[in-house]
Design an enzyme around this catalytic site. Structure first.
Site, PDB file in Angstrom:
ATOM      1  N   LYS A  65       3.751 -27.737   4.504  1.00 21.93           N
ATOM      2  CA  LYS A  65       2.342 -27.594   4.079  1.00 21.93           C
ATOM      3  C   LYS A  65       1.916 -26.145   4.227  1.00 21.93           C
ATOM      4  CE  LYS A  65       0.488 -27.129   8.494  1.00 21.93           C
ATOM      5  NZ  LYS A  65      -0.082 -25.897   9.039  1.00 21.93           N
ATOM      6  N   ASP A 108      -0.656 -31.862  13.531  1.00 18.66           N
ATOM      7  CA  ASP A 108      -0.476 -31.826  12.070  1.00 18.66           C
ATOM      8  C   ASP A 108       0.218 -33.074  11.529  1.00 18.66           C
ATOM      9  OD1 ASP A 108      -1.597 -29.340  11.998  1.00 18.66           O
ATOM     10  OD2 ASP A 108       0.294 -28.245  11.790  1.00 18.66           O
ATOM     11  N   PRO A 147      11.011 -22.932   7.890  1.00 18.63           N
ATOM     12  CA  PRO A 147      11.155 -22.082   9.082  1.00 18.63           C
ATOM     13  C   PRO A 147      10.255 -22.535  10.223  1.00 18.63           C
ATOM     14  CG  PRO A 147      10.107 -20.865   7.259  1.00 18.63           C
ATOM     15  CD  PRO A 147      10.479 -22.212   6.729  1.00 18.63           C
ATOM     16  N   GLY A 186       4.357 -26.378   9.288  1.00 18.48           N
ATOM     17  CA  GLY A 186       4.367 -27.784   9.722  1.00 18.48           C
ATOM     18  C   GLY A 186       5.710 -28.496   9.646  1.00 18.48           C
ATOM     19  N   GLY A 187       6.806 -27.760   9.700  1.00 11.27           N
ATOM     20  CA  GLY A 187       8.134 -28.379   9.550  1.00 11.27           C
ATOM     21  C   GLY A 187       8.389 -29.519  10.528  1.00 11.27           C
ATOM     22  N   GLY A 188       8.234 -29.245  11.813  1.00  7.78           N
ATOM     23  CA  GLY A 188       8.491 -30.268  12.838  1.00  7.78           C
ATOM     24  C   GLY A 188       7.555 -31.458  12.671  1.00  7.78           C
ATOM     25  N   SER A 189       6.298 -31.177  12.328  1.00  6.95           N
ATOM     26  CA  SER A 189       5.307 -32.258  12.158  1.00  6.95           C
ATOM     27  C   SER A 189       5.650 -33.115  10.959  1.00  6.95           C
ATOM     28  CB  SER A 189       3.911 -31.667  11.948  1.00  6.95           C
ATOM     29  OG  SER A 189       3.598 -30.773  12.979  1.00  6.95           O
ATOM     30  N   GLY A 227       3.840 -21.940  10.782  1.00  6.66           N
ATOM     31  CA  GLY A 227       2.564 -22.535  10.365  1.00  6.66           C
ATOM     32  C   GLY A 227       2.732 -23.427   9.153  1.00  6.66           C
TER      33      GLY A 227
HETATM   34  O1  C5P Z   1      -0.456 -30.988  18.787  1.00  5.23           O
HETATM   35  P1  C5P Z   1       0.503 -29.840  18.750  1.00  5.23           P
HETATM   36  O2  C5P Z   1       1.543 -29.954  19.817  1.00  5.23           O
HETATM   37  O3  C5P Z   1       1.078 -29.578  17.402  1.00  5.23           O
HETATM   38  O4  C5P Z   1      -0.359 -28.547  19.096  1.00  5.23           O
HETATM   39  C1  C5P Z   1       0.242 -27.371  19.538  1.00  5.23           C
HETATM   40  C2  C5P Z   1      -0.783 -26.592  20.349  1.00  5.23           C
HETATM   41  O5  C5P Z   1      -1.801 -26.115  19.483  1.00  5.23           O
HETATM   42  C3  C5P Z   1      -1.488 -27.380  21.410  1.00  5.23           C
HETATM   43  O6  C5P Z   1      -0.768 -27.320  22.618  1.00  5.23           O
HETATM   44  C4  C5P Z   1      -2.808 -26.676  21.519  1.00  5.23           C
HETATM   45  O7  C5P Z   1      -2.649 -25.531  22.344  1.00  5.23           O
HETATM   46  C5  C5P Z   1      -3.064 -26.158  20.125  1.00  5.23           C
HETATM   47  N1  C5P Z   1      -3.976 -26.977  19.301  1.00  5.23           N
HETATM   48  C6  C5P Z   1      -5.326 -26.984  19.612  1.00  5.23           C
HETATM   49  N2  C5P Z   1      -6.195 -27.718  18.834  1.00  5.23           N
HETATM   50  C7  C5P Z   1      -5.739 -28.400  17.764  1.00  5.23           C
HETATM   51  C8  C5P Z   1      -4.377 -28.387  17.432  1.00  5.23           C
HETATM   52  C9  C5P Z   1      -3.512 -27.668  18.229  1.00  5.23           C
HETATM   53  O8  C5P Z   1      -5.756 -26.354  20.575  1.00  5.23           O
HETATM   54  N3  C5P Z   1      -6.616 -29.096  17.013  1.00  5.23           N
END
Ligand code: C5P
Length: 308
Positions: A13, A146, A104, A110-113, A108
């Site tokens: 994305k 994500d 990659p 979103g590959g893993g997600s 940003g």
């Molecule tokens: O949920 P995920 O592990 O992908 O998020 C990675 C990091 O991004 C979180 O540990 C947090 O620090 C930050 N994050 C946030 N608010 C969001 C999404 C992500 O603070 N809405």
């Protein structure tokens, strides 16, 4: 059926814009963002065998990804633990995941997600849709912010942590040129930096009107692009300033992509990839050729894709 294998494609994305609207009690940030699926994908093979126990994950060609921290594993763990809550006799099947990564990491994109969401959808299908949409969304957001978006894909407004997903009209068929520098941005680091700056409040009404305009059907890709560009000053990415603090090169990449003819240029998510939008894939491909000769862009991983 003792063993079943699913072959799936998980698309990346880009964020057309991303606003950070304060913090939530759990320390996460309240987001307001439009995500757009693009045809740049990881390939995943999932084998589920009800007659055995265990878990194996193999990430082909990427020794830097720790299998224990892989979001696919987290997706399985969360799905199976929720299954145990609704089916007392549930036993997780032997699960084997083979992952070919093209998206990659720390970009940003979103590959893993996306991989994790694809796994959740496979498990949901394999076990005969055990979870309602809301339950699956809750599982997804617990895997990663994500992940809910990728349960739907296409174009969607995502709010709160990322679990409030509203799909909107199609913006498919645009050309996308992405420039990803070698250095990646750590998402938690990027969010931590934004906390040090006062958060600018934003005008909800202007955004609501803009989102409505995105929903209206269009006939051509030039109209689609025009709709996006029309967002103008509204379409900022609040994570860009902190990401540039971490990797100053991002700013130069954005300037160089604008020079290369991109009608609309932004960093995606928490970076470090920067994208430019074009009316079609051919125009983006021409820009890629020009980018290969540019002193800043030629040092980046240049990826060509189409909006889906
Ligand atoms: O949920 P995920 O592990 O992908 O998020 C990675 C990091 O991004 C979180 O540990 C947090 O620090 C930050 N994050 C946030 N608010 C969001 C999404 C992500 O603070 N809405």
């Amino acid at each position: 059926m003792p063993s079943e294998t699913y072959e799936i494609t998980a698309n990346a994305k880009i964020n057309l814009f991303l606003r950070v609207n304060g913090t939530l009690p759990n320390g996460y940030h309240r987001l307001y963002t439009v995500m757009q699926e693009i045809a740049c994908s990881d390939q995943i093979s999932v084998t589920l065998d009800d007659t055995r126990k265990g878990f194996r994950i193999n990430c082909i060609g990427r020794s830097d990804i720790d299998p224990k921290k892989n979001l696919c594993r987290k997706a399985c763990d969360r799905f199976y633990s929720n299954m145990k809550k609704i089916r007392k006799d549930f036993k997780p099947p032997y699960t084997e995941i083979e992952l070919i990564k093209n998206i990659p990491s720390e970009s940003g994109m979103g590959g893993g997600s996306s991989d994790a969401a694809a796994i959740l959808l496979v498990l949901q299908e394999h076990f005969g849709n055990p979870f309602e949409e809301e339950q699956l969304l809750r599982i997804a957001v617990n895997v990663g912010a994500d992940v809910p978006f990728f349960l739907y894909g296409g174009t969607a407004l995502c709010e709160k942590v990322g679990e409030d997903v509203t799909t909107i009209g199609s913006l498919a068929g645009l050309g996308v040129l992405i420039a990803k520098p070698d250095a990646g941005v750590s998402t938690p680091e990027c969010f931590a930096l934004i906390d040090k700056e006062p958060v600018k409040p934003f005008d909800d009404k202007a955004y609501a009107e803009y989102i409505e305009s995105l929903k209206a059907p269009v006939k051509s890709s030039s109209e689609i692009l025009e709709k996006i560009v029309r967002g103008g000053d509204l379409l900022v990415n609040d994570l860009e300033a902190p990401a540039v603090k971490l990797i100053p090169e991002i700013d130069n990449i954005r300037k160089a992509l604008i020079e290369s003819g991109g009608a609309y240029c932004r960093m995606t998510g928490s970076g470090s990839a920067v994208f430019a939008l074009f009316e079609n894939l051919e125009d983006a491909a021409l820009a890629k050729e020009r980018a290969k000769k540019d002193p800043v862009l030629s040092k980046c991983n240049l990826i060509l894709a189409e909006t889906v």
